[in-house]
Design a protein around this motif. Structure first.
Motif, mmCIF file in Angstrom:
data_model
loop_
_atom_site.group_PDB
_atom_site.id
_atom_site.type_symbol
_atom_site.label_atom_id
_atom_site.label_comp_id
_atom_site.label_asym_id
_atom_site.label_seq_id
_atom_site.Cartn_x
_atom_site.Cartn_y
_atom_site.Cartn_z
ATOM 1 N N TRP A 36 40.529 50.888 37.099
ATOM 2 C CA TRP A 36 41.440 50.952 38.133
ATOM 3 C C TRP A 36 42.952 51.128 37.909
ATOM 4 O O TRP A 36 43.326 50.322 37.063
ATOM 5 C CB TRP A 36 41.416 49.813 39.293
ATOM 6 N N SER A 56 36.957 44.206 28.602
ATOM 7 C CA SER A 56 37.685 44.613 29.541
ATOM 8 C C SER A 56 39.025 44.388 29.176
ATOM 9 O O SER A 56 39.305 43.673 28.227
ATOM 10 C CB SER A 56 37.557 43.822 30.867
ATOM 11 N N TYR A 58 43.328 44.420 30.936
ATOM 12 C CA TYR A 58 44.177 44.265 31.780
ATOM 13 C C TYR A 58 45.568 44.396 31.613
ATOM 14 O O TYR A 58 46.213 44.342 30.569
ATOM 15 C CB TYR A 58 44.104 42.878 32.518
ATOM 16 N N PHE A 66 43.551 38.989 38.421
ATOM 17 C CA PHE A 66 42.625 39.887 38.733
ATOM 18 C C PHE A 66 41.589 40.033 37.973
ATOM 19 O O PHE A 66 41.510 39.571 36.688
ATOM 20 C CB PHE A 66 43.152 41.344 38.865
ATOM 21 N N ILE A 68 38.103 42.311 36.789
ATOM 22 C CA ILE A 68 37.442 43.574 36.883
ATOM 23 C C ILE A 68 35.838 43.168 36.420
ATOM 24 O O ILE A 68 35.550 42.389 35.476
ATOM 25 C CB ILE A 68 37.726 44.670 35.993
ATOM 26 N N LEU A 79 36.975 45.198 41.617
ATOM 27 C CA LEU A 79 38.152 44.531 41.107
ATOM 28 C C LEU A 79 38.408 43.470 42.162
ATOM 29 O O LEU A 79 38.832 43.721 43.316
ATOM 30 C CB LEU A 79 39.277 45.341 41.343
ATOM 31 N N CYS A 94 40.352 54.278 41.719
ATOM 32 C CA CYS A 94 39.335 54.160 40.786
ATOM 33 C C CYS A 94 39.205 55.348 39.807
ATOM 34 O O CYS A 94 39.566 56.548 40.155
ATOM 35 C CB CYS A 94 37.717 54.121 41.414
#
Length: 114
Positions: A36, A56, A58, A66, A68, A79, A94
């Motif tokens: 995202w 992942s 961030y 958040f 994901i 998300l 996205c």
């Protein structure tokens, strides 16, 4: 051809939560990365979170708030956004690298306001 369809944006009060979803459809051989981005008014587009088979990542501004996640069987990325702040207001896009090509969703508005 691959298409990304987003859902889940909207208006929420500060401190609230929203969940965004993005489903990929079409001829999908391999989804390498899904994630995202967001673009706030007057600002550059920035990466919010991304997920690969290796893990992942961030943006610092959303770490701890958040999350994901993905459902590989459904070619869908989610998300989960908690403790939302007014500065999270943006159009969220996205993104996916599928079959070694880049694809973008149409964007979904997230507005955090009282």
């Amino acid at each position: 051809q691959v298409q990304l369809v987003e859902s889940g944006g909207g208006l929420v009060q500060p401190g609230g939560s929203l969940r965004l979803s993005c489903a990929a459809s079409g001829s999908i051989f391999r989804a390498n990365t899904m994630g995202w981005y967001r673009r706030a008014p007057g600002k550059e587009r920035e990466l919010v979170a991304a997920i690969t088979t290796r893990g992942s990542t961030y943006a610092d501004s959303v770490k701890g708030r958040f999350t994901i996640s993905s459902d590989n069987a459904k070619n869908t990325v989610y998300l989960e956004m908690n403790s939302l702040k007014p500065e999270d207001t943006a159009v969220y896009y996205c993104y996916a690298n599928i079959n070694w090509s880049d694809y973008w969703g149409q964007g979904t508005q997230v507005t955090v306001s009282s």
